[in-house]
Motif scaffolding. Structure first.
Motif, PDB file in Angstrom:
ATOM      1  N   HIS A 187     -37.929 -11.775  30.170  1.00 55.36           N
ATOM      2  CA  HIS A 187     -39.194 -12.510  30.189  1.00 55.36           C
ATOM      3  C   HIS A 187     -39.001 -13.816  30.961  1.00 55.36           C
ATOM      4  O   HIS A 187     -38.729 -14.866  30.367  1.00 55.36           O
ATOM      5  CB  HIS A 187     -39.664 -12.776  28.755  1.00 55.36           C
ATOM      6  CG  HIS A 187     -41.085 -13.239  28.650  1.00 55.36           C
ATOM      7  ND1 HIS A 187     -41.840 -13.065  27.511  1.00 55.36           N
ATOM      8  CD2 HIS A 187     -41.897 -13.879  29.533  1.00 55.36           C
ATOM      9  CE1 HIS A 187     -43.042 -13.584  27.699  1.00 55.36           C
ATOM     10  NE2 HIS A 187     -43.099 -14.096  28.926  1.00 55.36           N
ATOM     11  N   HIS A 240     -40.563 -16.180  34.423  1.00 52.90           N
ATOM     12  CA  HIS A 240     -41.676 -16.378  35.369  1.00 52.90           C
ATOM     13  C   HIS A 240     -41.143 -17.225  36.517  1.00 52.90           C
ATOM     14  O   HIS A 240     -41.321 -18.451  36.543  1.00 52.90           O
ATOM     15  CB  HIS A 240     -42.837 -17.103  34.698  1.00 52.90           C
ATOM     16  CG  HIS A 240     -43.457 -16.388  33.522  1.00 52.90           C
ATOM     17  ND1 HIS A 240     -44.487 -15.492  33.644  1.00 52.90           N
ATOM     18  CD2 HIS A 240     -43.185 -16.453  32.192  1.00 52.90           C
ATOM     19  CE1 HIS A 240     -44.840 -15.036  32.444  1.00 52.90           C
ATOM     20  NE2 HIS A 240     -44.054 -15.604  31.546  1.00 52.90           N
ATOM     21  N   LYS A 281     -47.256  -5.502  31.643  1.00 51.78           N
ATOM     22  CA  LYS A 281     -47.600  -6.663  30.820  1.00 51.78           C
ATOM     23  C   LYS A 281     -49.112  -6.801  30.743  1.00 51.78           C
ATOM     24  O   LYS A 281     -49.822  -6.694  31.753  1.00 51.78           O
ATOM     25  CB  LYS A 281     -46.998  -7.929  31.459  1.00 51.78           C
ATOM     26  CG  LYS A 281     -47.369  -9.250  30.801  1.00 51.78           C
ATOM     27  CD  LYS A 281     -46.544  -9.520  29.567  1.00 51.78           C
ATOM     28  CE  LYS A 281     -46.866 -10.860  28.921  1.00 51.78           C
ATOM     29  NZ  LYS A 281     -46.272 -12.008  29.587  1.00 51.78           N
ATOM     30  N   HIS A 288     -43.004 -12.725  22.826  1.00 48.55           N
ATOM     31  CA  HIS A 288     -42.866 -14.042  22.187  1.00 48.55           C
ATOM     32  C   HIS A 288     -43.550 -14.200  20.822  1.00 48.55           C
ATOM     33  O   HIS A 288     -44.513 -14.956  20.683  1.00 48.55           O
ATOM     34  CB  HIS A 288     -43.292 -15.178  23.120  1.00 48.55           C
ATOM     35  CG  HIS A 288     -44.575 -14.982  23.891  1.00 48.55           C
ATOM     36  ND1 HIS A 288     -45.726 -14.512  23.321  1.00 48.55           N
ATOM     37  CD2 HIS A 288     -44.864 -15.213  25.197  1.00 48.55           C
ATOM     38  CE1 HIS A 288     -46.676 -14.476  24.239  1.00 48.55           C
ATOM     39  NE2 HIS A 288     -46.170 -14.886  25.386  1.00 48.55           N
ATOM     40  N   ASP A 342     -38.814 -16.539  28.089  1.00 49.11           N
ATOM     41  CA  ASP A 342     -40.153 -16.907  28.581  1.00 49.11           C
ATOM     42  C   ASP A 342     -40.045 -18.146  29.467  1.00 49.11           C
ATOM     43  O   ASP A 342     -40.839 -19.091  29.354  1.00 49.11           O
ATOM     44  CB  ASP A 342     -41.147 -17.119  27.438  1.00 49.11           C
ATOM     45  CG  ASP A 342     -42.581 -17.139  27.939  1.00 49.11           C
ATOM     46  OD1 ASP A 342     -42.814 -16.865  29.135  1.00 49.11           O
ATOM     47  OD2 ASP A 342     -43.481 -17.440  27.133  1.00 49.11           O
TER      48      ASP A 342
HETATM   49 ZN    ZN Z   1     -44.366 -15.446  29.584  1.00 51.41          ZN
END
Ligand code: ZN
Ligand code: URP
Ligand code: ZN
Length: 469
Positions: free
Chosen positions: A62, A64, A155, A243, A320
């Motif tokens: 996870h 970005h 996702k 998450h 994340d």
């Molecule tokens: Zn995320």
């Protein structure tokens, strides 16, 4: 060190995998694990791991990196070079990032665009989930081809205006993925409730960053988590909840698993080591450093998440990693908390925070640490046993960690292109002394030595719901 060698022996360490912990050497040949055992020998190089734990490299499913937030005209601060270097320094050897299907686009276009962005820069292996924002008939028809081509996870955001997928779209995507060996990975928050609460705060003049958290309370997460699980049950499809931050959402996951449903979940270090006190209005705009969704919760939720990791009802910890610079990116929302880009940096600190908070304290075993950080992510997302283990034949993605070496987290010494760490000043252990990717040393005594672009697309197969951890 740094150049690929055909044979390398990691000697004298303690091997820790998801199922064992024992003194053993690890022999690597041509980038793969050749043997694990006592008193192995080699004609090649030897890395002395005395006093260290030798573990499968971390898998962060996870992240970005170079991720556009179209609504704000902002892109996350790390590109695929800085982000993967930071990951490698934190013991990560594989990431699964995201491709973004913008509305009107095909999934294939999003995939191809992302492949072109990652390949020149990544220093570790990579894959990505396809963010689906526009569930059309022709998009559903693309799902089998994406899965067949090694992109089995999709996702879905149940909130965020420009990305939200409604229940109809989610159900159709669950059906298509479930029928073809894919998996939906869902960001679960009730969008109506979030929108209502945001508008209430703004109309009361509560515009500062501290009002981000009360706009997204645990109940909005619990409701959407329950709904996603129920919809997956309607079409008998596997589901991964992104998450998890709260005991309510974790409870819905545990209940589904008790019913025998193929539901898995992740949590992230920020929800395990921070709590809602970071949103103290006395912190002024600095509170923006902690604006992420879902937000951090009251301490009892944090304790419930550690219990869920220990008892098996949450199966993985991802970062994340969504880094935005404080001085010129988080400030976009100076007058309105809804314009603060959501997300925290964390790819480099994930393993040390879980190691320090879980293993060093005795909350989880070293084997469970490996399972949460590497083996289960590989199992859930179609990479096991090529990745996530040190069994013979696996990619030689290895971290060598001195479990006693303590460090204080300091943003100035981290490798991400962001100007702060939400974990500044925390004392941790678990940073790798060496990180190896496919047998090549890419972090040598804490220093990154990897060549830009050396990362490869990780092979990913279909996801078997019966084989989920
Ligand atoms: Zn995320
Ligand atoms: O606040 C967060 N987590 N930002 C990243 C995007 C997402 O929600 O996954
Ligand atoms: Zn999310």
């Amino acid at each position: 060190m740094g150049a690929p060698v055909s044979e390398l022996l990691i000697a004298g360490g303690t091997v820790v995998t998801a199922d064992r912990m024992e003194p053993a050497d690890v022999l690597i040949r041509d980038g793969r694990i050749a043997d694990v055992g006592q008193d192995l020998t080699t004609e090649g190089e030897v890395l002395d791991a005395t006093g260290h734990w030798v573990m499968p490299g971390g898998i962060d499913t996870h992240t970005h990196l170079a991720h556009p937030i179209d609504r704000l005209g902002i892109t996350t601060a790390d590109d695929f070079f800085t982000g993967t270097v930071a990951g490698a320094c934190g013991g990560v050897t594989t990431i699964i990032d995201f491709s973004l299907q913008r509305r009107g686009e095909t999934l294939a276009l999003a995939r191809d665009r992302r492949l072109g962005e990652i390949a020149p820069d990544a220093v570790i292996d990579y894959g990505f989930h396809t963010i689906v924002t526009d569930v059309r008939d022709d998009v559903i028809a693309e799902v089998p081809e994406l899965i067949e081509g090694g992109f089995p996870s999709f996702k879905v955001y149940m909130t965020y205006g420009d990305k939200i997928v409604n229940d109809d779209g989610l159900l159709r995507l669950l059906e298509a993925t479930g029928a073809n060996g894919g998996l939906v990975y869902a960001h679960c928050e009730n969008d109506c409730a979030v929108t209502y609460l945001i508008n209430q705060h703004l109309s009361d003049g509560k515009t500062g960053p501290a009002y981000h958290a009360p706009s997204r309370p645990p109940v909005v997460e619990a409701e959407a988590t329950h709904r996603a699980i129920m919809l997956a049950g309607v079409v008998d499809a596997p589901l991964c909840i992104a998450h998890v931050t709260s005991s309510g959402a974790a409870g819905h996951v545990a209940a589904a698993r008790e019913r025998g449903e193929p539901v898995v979940a992740e949590t992230c270090p920020q929800y395990l080591v921070l709590d809602e006190t970071v949103y103290d209005p006395c912190g002024g705009f600095e509170v923006a450093k902690f604006v992420c969704s879902p937000p951090m919760r009251a301490a009892e939720h944090r304790d419930a998440l550690w219990s869920a990791l220990a008892d098996g009802s949450i199966q993985q910890v991802s970062s994340d990693h969504a880094p935005f610079r404080y001085h010129d990116q988080k400030t976009t929302g100076r007058d309105n908390f809804t314009r603060i880009p959501n997300g925290l940096p964390g790819i480099e600190t994930r393993l040390p925070l879980v190691f320090a908070g879980g293993v060093s304290t005795g909350l989880i075993s070293p084997q469970r640490f490996v399972e949460l950080a590497s083996t289960n992510p590989a199992r859930i997302f179609g990479m096991y046993p090529r990745k996530g283990t040190l069994d013979a034949g696996a990619d030689a993605d290895v971290i060598v960690v001195d479990p006693e070496a303590e460090t204080e987290i300091d943003a100035a010494r981290l490798h991400s292109a962001v100007d702060y760490s939400p974990f500044q000043g925390m004392r941790v252990s678990g940073f790798p002394t060496w990180t190896l990717s496919r047998g090549e040393v890419i972090v040598d005594r804490g220093e990154p030595v990897a060549e830009r672009g050396r990362g490869r697309l990780a092979e990913r197969g279909r996801i078997d719901p019966a084989a989920l951890p």
